[in-house]
Design a protein around this motif. Structure first.
Motif, PDB file in Angstrom:
ATOM      1  N   ARG A 225       0.841  -1.206   0.000  1.00 42.08           N
ATOM      2  CA  ARG A 225       0.000   0.000   0.000  1.00 42.08           C
ATOM      3  C   ARG A 225       0.869   1.246   0.000  1.00 42.08           C
ATOM      4  NH1 ARG A 225      -5.424   1.133   1.657  1.00 42.08           N
ATOM      5  NH2 ARG A 225      -5.686   3.351   2.143  1.00 42.08           N
ATOM      6  N   LEU A 226       1.932   1.253   0.785  1.00 45.17           N
ATOM      7  CA  LEU A 226       2.844   2.394   0.784  1.00 45.17           C
ATOM      8  C   LEU A 226       3.398   2.653  -0.609  1.00 45.17           C
ATOM      9  CD1 LEU A 226       4.794   1.739   4.111  1.00 45.17           C
ATOM     10  CD2 LEU A 226       3.556   3.841   3.554  1.00 45.17           C
ATOM     11  N   HIS A 227       3.804   1.590  -1.282  1.00 46.15           N
ATOM     12  CA  HIS A 227       4.347   1.758  -2.634  1.00 46.15           C
ATOM     13  C   HIS A 227       3.263   2.219  -3.603  1.00 46.15           C
ATOM     14  CE1 HIS A 227       6.695   1.005  -6.246  1.00 46.15           C
ATOM     15  NE2 HIS A 227       5.700   0.268  -6.708  1.00 46.15           N
ATOM     16  N   ARG A 228       2.085   1.632  -3.500  1.00 44.09           N
ATOM     17  CA  ARG A 228       1.002   1.955  -4.433  1.00 44.09           C
ATOM     18  C   ARG A 228       0.574   3.412  -4.332  1.00 44.09           C
ATOM     19  NH1 ARG A 228      -1.954  -1.967  -3.060  1.00 44.09           N
ATOM     20  NH2 ARG A 228      -3.539  -0.987  -1.759  1.00 44.09           N
ATOM     21  N   HIS A 229       0.694   4.007  -3.130  1.00 41.99           N
ATOM     22  CA  HIS A 229       0.265   5.387  -2.920  1.00 41.99           C
ATOM     23  C   HIS A 229       1.440   6.367  -3.000  1.00 41.99           C
ATOM     24  CE1 HIS A 229      -3.973   4.747  -1.286  1.00 41.99           C
ATOM     25  NE2 HIS A 229      -3.526   3.554  -1.601  1.00 41.99           N
ATOM     26  N   SER A 230       2.595   5.891  -3.438  1.00 44.64           N
ATOM     27  CA  SER A 230       3.770   6.761  -3.510  1.00 44.64           C
ATOM     28  C   SER A 230       3.979   7.272  -4.921  1.00 44.64           C
ATOM     29  CB  SER A 230       5.014   5.992  -3.056  1.00 44.64           C
ATOM     30  OG  SER A 230       5.442   5.089  -4.060  1.00 44.64           O
ATOM     31  N   ARG A 231       4.888   8.220  -5.052  1.00 44.29           N
ATOM     32  CA  ARG A 231       5.219   8.767  -6.374  1.00 44.29           C
ATOM     33  C   ARG A 231       5.984   7.758  -7.220  1.00 44.29           C
ATOM     34  NH1 ARG A 231       9.024  13.441  -3.983  1.00 44.29           N
ATOM     35  NH2 ARG A 231       7.285  13.391  -2.523  1.00 44.29           N
ATOM     36  N   ARG A 232       6.400   6.658  -6.608  1.00 48.49           N
ATOM     37  CA  ARG A 232       7.150   5.625  -7.330  1.00 48.49           C
ATOM     38  C   ARG A 232       6.266   4.470  -7.796  1.00 48.49           C
ATOM     39  NH1 ARG A 232      12.770   5.824  -6.098  1.00 48.49           N
ATOM     40  NH2 ARG A 232      13.281   7.532  -4.663  1.00 48.49           N
ATOM     41  N   SER A 233       4.967   4.648  -7.720  1.00 49.59           N
ATOM     42  CA  SER A 233       4.050   3.532  -7.936  1.00 49.59           C
ATOM     43  C   SER A 233       4.111   2.955  -9.345  1.00 49.59           C
ATOM     44  CB  SER A 233       2.612   3.967  -7.625  1.00 49.59           C
ATOM     45  OG  SER A 233       2.233   5.045  -8.456  1.00 49.59           O
ATOM     46  N   ARG A 234       4.577   3.722 -10.317  1.00 47.27           N
ATOM     47  CA  ARG A 234       4.657   3.204 -11.687  1.00 47.27           C
ATOM     48  C   ARG A 234       5.928   2.394 -11.926  1.00 47.27           C
ATOM     49  NH1 ARG A 234       0.771   4.930 -15.005  1.00 47.27           N
ATOM     50  NH2 ARG A 234      -0.505   6.699 -14.335  1.00 47.27           N
ATOM     51  N   GLN A 235       6.799   2.376 -10.936  1.00 47.90           N
ATOM     52  CA  GLN A 235       8.010   1.557 -11.033  1.00 47.90           C
ATOM     53  C   GLN A 235       7.819   0.303 -10.165  1.00 47.90           C
ATOM     54  OE1 GLN A 235      10.279   2.452 -13.260  1.00 47.90           O
ATOM     55  NE2 GLN A 235       9.028   4.273 -13.674  1.00 47.90           N
ATOM     56  N   ALA A 236       8.829  -0.540 -10.169  1.00 48.88           N
ATOM     57  CA  ALA A 236       8.705  -1.827  -9.492  1.00 48.88           C
ATOM     58  C   ALA A 236       8.856  -1.698  -7.986  1.00 48.88           C
ATOM     59  CB  ALA A 236       9.766  -2.800 -10.024  1.00 48.88           C
ATOM     60  N   MET A 237       8.160  -2.589  -7.259  1.00 51.14           N
ATOM     61  CA  MET A 237       8.475  -2.817  -5.869  1.00 51.14           C
ATOM     62  C   MET A 237       9.102  -4.202  -5.785  1.00 51.14           C
ATOM     63  SD  MET A 237       6.204  -2.965  -2.336  1.00 51.14           S
ATOM     64  CE  MET A 237       6.052  -4.746  -2.175  1.00 51.14           C
ATOM     65  N   ILE A 238      10.351  -4.259  -5.406  1.00 47.09           N
ATOM     66  CA  ILE A 238      11.093  -5.512  -5.344  1.00 47.09           C
ATOM     67  C   ILE A 238      11.182  -5.960  -3.895  1.00 47.09           C
ATOM     68  CG2 ILE A 238      13.267  -6.671  -5.849  1.00 47.09           C
ATOM     69  CD1 ILE A 238      11.675  -5.789  -8.317  1.00 47.09           C
ATOM     70  N   GLN A 239      10.810  -7.204  -3.654  1.00 45.10           N
ATOM     71  CA  GLN A 239      10.816  -7.731  -2.294  1.00 45.10           C
ATOM     72  C   GLN A 239      12.018  -8.641  -2.076  1.00 45.10           C
ATOM     73  OE1 GLN A 239       7.285  -9.787  -1.160  1.00 45.10           O
ATOM     74  NE2 GLN A 239       8.084 -10.459   0.804  1.00 45.10           N
ATOM     75  N   VAL A 240      12.641  -8.503  -0.922  1.00 39.50           N
ATOM     76  CA  VAL A 240      13.744  -9.369  -0.518  1.00 39.50           C
ATOM     77  C   VAL A 240      13.396  -9.970   0.832  1.00 39.50           C
ATOM     78  CG1 VAL A 240      16.195  -9.519   0.036  1.00 39.50           C
ATOM     79  CG2 VAL A 240      15.414  -7.914  -1.724  1.00 39.50           C
ATOM     80  N   ASN A 241      13.329 -11.282   0.898  1.00 41.98           N
ATOM     81  CA  ASN A 241      13.123 -11.965   2.175  1.00 41.98           C
ATOM     82  C   ASN A 241      14.482 -12.172   2.820  1.00 41.98           C
ATOM     83  OD1 ASN A 241      12.544 -13.579   4.342  1.00 41.98           O
ATOM     84  ND2 ASN A 241      11.267 -15.020   3.209  1.00 41.98           N
TER      85      ASN A 241
END
Length: 522
Positions: A225-241
């Motif tokens: 949700r943080l990424h989706r509502h940010s100015r970076r939402s059109r770029q990737a959100m990459i997850q690292v476990n």
């Protein structure tokens, strides 16, 4: 075995582990020598995704169905296929049994069954036993009964794998809006609404965020949700476990490497920081990072540049960091388990996420969401909770939070179906199928605000005869409460509420008017 399969089906397991555990459980339950789960690639090739009792190298093999008549026969039928030990057909596993590696298989029992996903063949399961007579009619019937759980296991595994791919590749804003229902955070409690408001305010600030909360509260959803509502939402959100990063490969995973950097590095490879360029890097379970990697991560965050393993060349980075942990990082810094400077760099804006037990009736809203998911996944006409089941959900303290709730609902739906219920019925999940370890009655009364009972079990304050309300008023109150609960569960959709109450919609409106309940225009 059924219990383990149900537990693993609902557990949060890494990709492939669920199927591997299923293969091992089936091998033990049928007392056979080998079990294989093979996925169908396209229409003509099978490959092992999990195996027990087969040599490790078998996992790298591909079997063209047209070249293996046993596999073709299994795929051609819906029910289990047993091969007579005397049948003259080549065995694809010749030389691949773990304890007979390299040797031809002797005459033995062989049993197989197709696995379907959304009414299309997903692959097959095979069982081999060196002792003839292992797979009698009872064993074949039992395998047939296990088909539902096995198909559910591959559905869940595929769904989780697809979700991980989406997270790794990133999702455009258009894609996010399209799948918003599956990624949205559900809940109406005061605690969750206040949190969502705070998230929306801070989302566009580009500050590093540290999500704090118990296991299973859904930290990943809040990061999305943080990424989706940010100015970076059109770029990737990459997850690292971070908990799953082997220390020997962690630096390469995060920062990338160049050809020849180490044995096996046959080409240049970008790391997760480069993949997240312009977007968001989500460091899940950041408290599990080894100290050696913490120092390197700190340098990257301070300098805003990375170096691929094996080169001195620097690459400028532009990523927003969101980290999450279920550990007390502040205490870990005092214990020397986490670098204080990295902690302060990551926790510019810490956000605690409330546990499910502090979210009031959100547990029922979330339960409804998971019930619908399982209805669609299992091909059911409908599935719902009994009142006693709802009461049990609200009384339970949920140490595993939302993740535990999802697992409980998934298991209960499968158990309800496994007891002989028809998919054409509307199934009702009773409280006993939830398998919840509820507190003792005295503790439950304290948790719900109910008056305590005396040692004899009676209420301490017995009302006078004249204080007892008329039966009609009591019935009306019960009906109002039932309607309110149905409307809350259906998001004020009167048609759905009527269906849940097993009433005609027009009759529900008439009853509500008689009870003096306000109604929105139809």
């Amino acid at each position: 075995m059924e219990t383990q399969l149900l537990t693993d089906l609902a557990a949060d397991l890494p990709d492939g582990v669920r199927l591997q555990r299923a293969a091992a459980a089936i091998r033990q339950a049928f007392a056979c020598d080998a079990v294989g789960l093979l996925r169908l690639d396209g229409h003509d090739t099978l490959h092992l995704v999990a195996a027990a009792g087969l040599a490790h190298e078998a996992l790298g093999r591909r079997f063209v169905v047209g070249q293996h008549p046993r596999f073709a026969a299994i795929l051609s039928r819906r029910e289990p296929t047993w091969f007579d030990p005397g049948i003259v057909l080549p065995d694809p596993y010749d030389g691949l049994l773990d304890d007979r590696k390299g040797s031809p298989l002797p005459v033995h029992d062989c049993l197989g069954m197709p696995i379907y996903h959304q009414d299309h063949p997903w692959g097959i399961m095979t069982l081999d036993a060196l002792t003839t007579g292992t797979f009698d009619e009872a064993a074949r019937a039992r395998l047939q009964q296990l088909g539902l759980m096995l198909q559910a296991a591959v559905r869940v595994t595929d769904l989780e794998r697809d979700n991980r791919r989406l997270r790794l590749l990133g999702t455009s804003q258009q894609g996010i809006e399209r799948i918003g229902e599956t990624t949205e955070i559900l809940g109406r409690s005061e605690a969750i609404q206040a949190l969502l408001h705070e998230l929306d305010l801070v989302a566009d600030s580009d500050l590093p965020i540290l999500l704090l909360g118990e296991t299973g509260v859904g930290k990943e959803l809040f990061a999305r949700r943080l990424h989706r509502h940010s100015r970076r939402s059109r770029q990737a959100m990459i997850q690292v476990n971070c908990a799953a990063l082997p220390e020997s490969l962690a630096e390469s995973e995060l920062f990338g490497h160049v050809k020849g950097a180490f044995s096996g590095a046959t080409a240049d490879r970008p790391g997760r920081f480069e993949a997240a360029q312009g977007g968001t890097l989500f460091l899940d379970e950041v408290g599990e990072l080894p100290l050696s990697l913490q120092a390197k991560l700190l340098r990257v965050l301070q300098n805003g540049e990375i170096q691929r393993l094996g080169t001195d060349q620097t690459i400028k980075t532009d990523v927003r960091i969101i980290a999450a942990t279920n550990r007390d990082l502040k205490a870990n810094t005092q214990a020397g388990l986490f670098r204080a400077d990295l902690y302060h760099r990551l926790s510019v804006y810490p956000i605690p996420i409330p546990p499910l037990r502090e979210r009031d009736r959100d547990v029922l809203i979330l339960a409804g969401h998971f019930l619908e998911f399982n209805r669609a996944r299992l091909g059911l006409r409908g599935v719902r909770l009994s009142y006693e089941a709802e009461k049990a959900l609200r009384q339970y303290p949920w140490p595993g939070n939302v993740r535990e709730l999802e697992h409980v609902i998934s298991r209960a739906a499968l158990k309800t179906l496994s007891r002989g219920a028809s998919r054409d019925q509307v199934l009702t999940i009773e409280a006993d199928l939830l398998d919840l370890d509820l507190p003792a009655p005295a503790d439950a009364a304290a948790a719900t605000g109910a008056p305590p009972r005396t040692a004899a079990g009676s209420e301490p304050d017995i009302p006078a005869l004249g204080d007892i309300p008329p039966l009609r008023a009591t019935v009306d109150d019960c009906q109002r409460e039932a309607i309110r609960r149905a409307l809350a569960a259906s998001d004020d959709n009167w048609a759905q509420a009527a269906k849940a109450l097993d009433l005609d919609a027009s009759n529900l409106h008439k009853l509500a008017r008689r009870l003096g309940m306000k109604q929105r225009p139809r």
